[in-house]
Design a protein around this motif. Structure first.
Motif, PDB file in Angstrom:
ATOM      1  N   ARG A 155     -76.351   6.740   8.461  1.00 44.49           N
ATOM      2  CA  ARG A 155     -75.602   7.013   7.246  1.00 44.49           C
ATOM      3  C   ARG A 155     -76.746   6.833   5.858  1.00 44.49           C
ATOM      4  O   ARG A 155     -77.501   6.392   5.901  1.00 44.49           O
ATOM      5  N   GLY A 197     -71.782   7.100  -1.104  1.00 45.25           N
ATOM      6  CA  GLY A 197     -70.642   6.085  -1.650  1.00 45.25           C
ATOM      7  C   GLY A 197     -71.353   4.871  -1.902  1.00 45.25           C
ATOM      8  O   GLY A 197     -72.576   4.818  -2.193  1.00 45.25           O
ATOM      9  N   SER A 216     -70.805   3.110   2.791  1.00 47.35           N
ATOM     10  CA  SER A 216     -69.674   3.758   2.346  1.00 47.35           C
ATOM     11  C   SER A 216     -68.204   3.035   2.199  1.00 47.35           C
ATOM     12  O   SER A 216     -67.541   3.312   2.943  1.00 47.35           O
TER      13      SER A 216
END
Length: 384
Positions: free
Chosen positions: A55, A225, A245
């Motif tokens: 991510r 995020g 996130s």
């Protein structure tokens, strides 16, 4: 065979330091897309949610920037450097570097980790490696060294593209390495300080909100995020928490850290100096030689986990033995996996002081002679 096995859950008397805790709690529900809770001493993963998915990681990237820079500089942040124009004007959070000004590496380093200066990241990369691309190559190599198999960096600050990512588990491995580096560990634990007329304040609110927090790094971009790596220490145990996130990261980290400390407390399996075995001692008036743990071995255990110890010592040993010399090993296993080990050393010295049969025979023959031996002559005959 020289190996003995003992189930510590049953035979706790073998290791008096062992306590099997009975506290239990359910793992908290977290809003993070990915999360990991890791024991800092052993690397044991205590909680995981989608931990291997790569991510975007935003400014938590700067933990790797700091680690590589600290290792390259050998922890020496005293040097002054002149700020170059190409290091300035970087988007996002900034240390507001001015071309031509002179600052210490310490200001750049703390400016990287506390207010999360993107320009400080570029400056450190160029000071260390000469250019950003070379430094990013070092970052990726260091990631490989740490076993970060789902990670790739494309810049030193986390603003990157789709080729800039890491998994939650990889970030926990990075966090553990950062805590093992004194320069990085000291910086991430700093709440605020003033360096060269710059007031630097750490973005990590847990330093104020969570008792025992020892720092780490925040991050945010629209793509990633909210990202957060944190660490905390309690009763000699250090935990590392990662969320990626996560819209509710402060609360999630507090809940996960509380969970880890209560459900997986640090349990001492053997204290340094604790006797873990004895073997027959030949050639000495002492009949047995005791062996003790050279180091303390600890591991985070939850309720009901069964620990076994595998002691490897010789069947017997010939005198002399010397205190502190290696006698064997002890390994500790949970579910068949080795979770800790230590050398065993002799607890005390023992001289060779038993007379062999030849010496006794020679003395007997001498005593049967016409002249009685002197005391010195008798001792000479009895020498091993």
């Amino acid at each position: 065979m020289r190996k003995q096995l003992a189930a510590l859950g049953v035979l706790c008397a073998l290791l008096p330091g062992l306590v099997l805790h009975t506290q239990a709690a359910e793992a908290p529900a977290v809003s993070a897309a990915s999360a990991v809770l890791m024991d800092g001493e052993t690397g044991r993963v205590l909680y995981a949610k989608d931990e291997n998915t790569p991510r975007a990681i935003a400014s938590t990237t700067k933990l790797m920037t700091a680690l590589v820079a600290a290792e390259y500089l050998g922890g020496d942040l005293s040097r002054q450097v002149e700020i170059q124009r190409e290091w300035t004007g970087i988007e996002g959070t900034s240390l507001y570097l001015v071309p031509g000004e002179t600052l210490s590496l310490k200001t750049l380093f703390y400016g990287l980790l506390l207010p999360s200066g993107n320009d400080a990241a570029v400056a450190l990369a160029c000071v260390c490696a000469g250019d950003v691309d070379t430094f990013v190559g070092w970052m990726n190599q260091r990631a490989q060294d740490l076993g970060m198999t789902h990670t790739h960096f494309s810049d030193p600050n986390g603003l990157g593209d789709e080729n800039h990512y890491a998994s939650a588990l990889d970030m926990a491995k990075l966090g553990r390495a950062c805590l093992q580096n004194p320069t990085v560990a000291e910086a991430v634990a700093t709440k605020s300080l003033t360096l060269e007329d710059r007031q630097l304040v750490n973005h990590n609110k847990l330093l104020w909100q969570y008792e025992g927090c020892t720092g780490m790094k925040t991050g945010y971009t629209r793509q990633a995020g909210r990202t957060l790596v944190s660490s905390a220490e309690r009763d000699g145990q250090t935990l590392i928490c990662v969320t990626l996130s996560d819209r509710n990261d402060w609360a999630d980290h507090k809940a996960l850290l509380d969970y880890g400390f209560s459900v997986y407390p640090r349990t001492v399996l053997a204290q340094a100096g604790e006797e873990l075995g004895r073997v027959p001692l030949e050639g000495s008036l002492l009949h047995m030689a005791a062996a003790e743990a050279r180091e303390t071995v600890a591991y985070p255990l939850q309720e009901g986990e069964r620990v076994t110890v595998q002691v490897d010592l010789p069947d017997a040993v010939q005198a002399p033995v010397v205190q502190g010399e290696i006698a064997g090993t002890a390994r500790f296993l949970v579910n068949g996996q080795v979770v800790g080990e230590t050398y065993l050393v002799w607890s005390s010295s023992a001289n060779r002081d038993v007379v062999d049969r030849k010496g006794l025979g020679d003395l007997w023959d001498f005593l049967q002679g016409e002249e009685a031996p002197t005391f010195a002559q008798a001792l000479e005959l009895l020498e091993p």
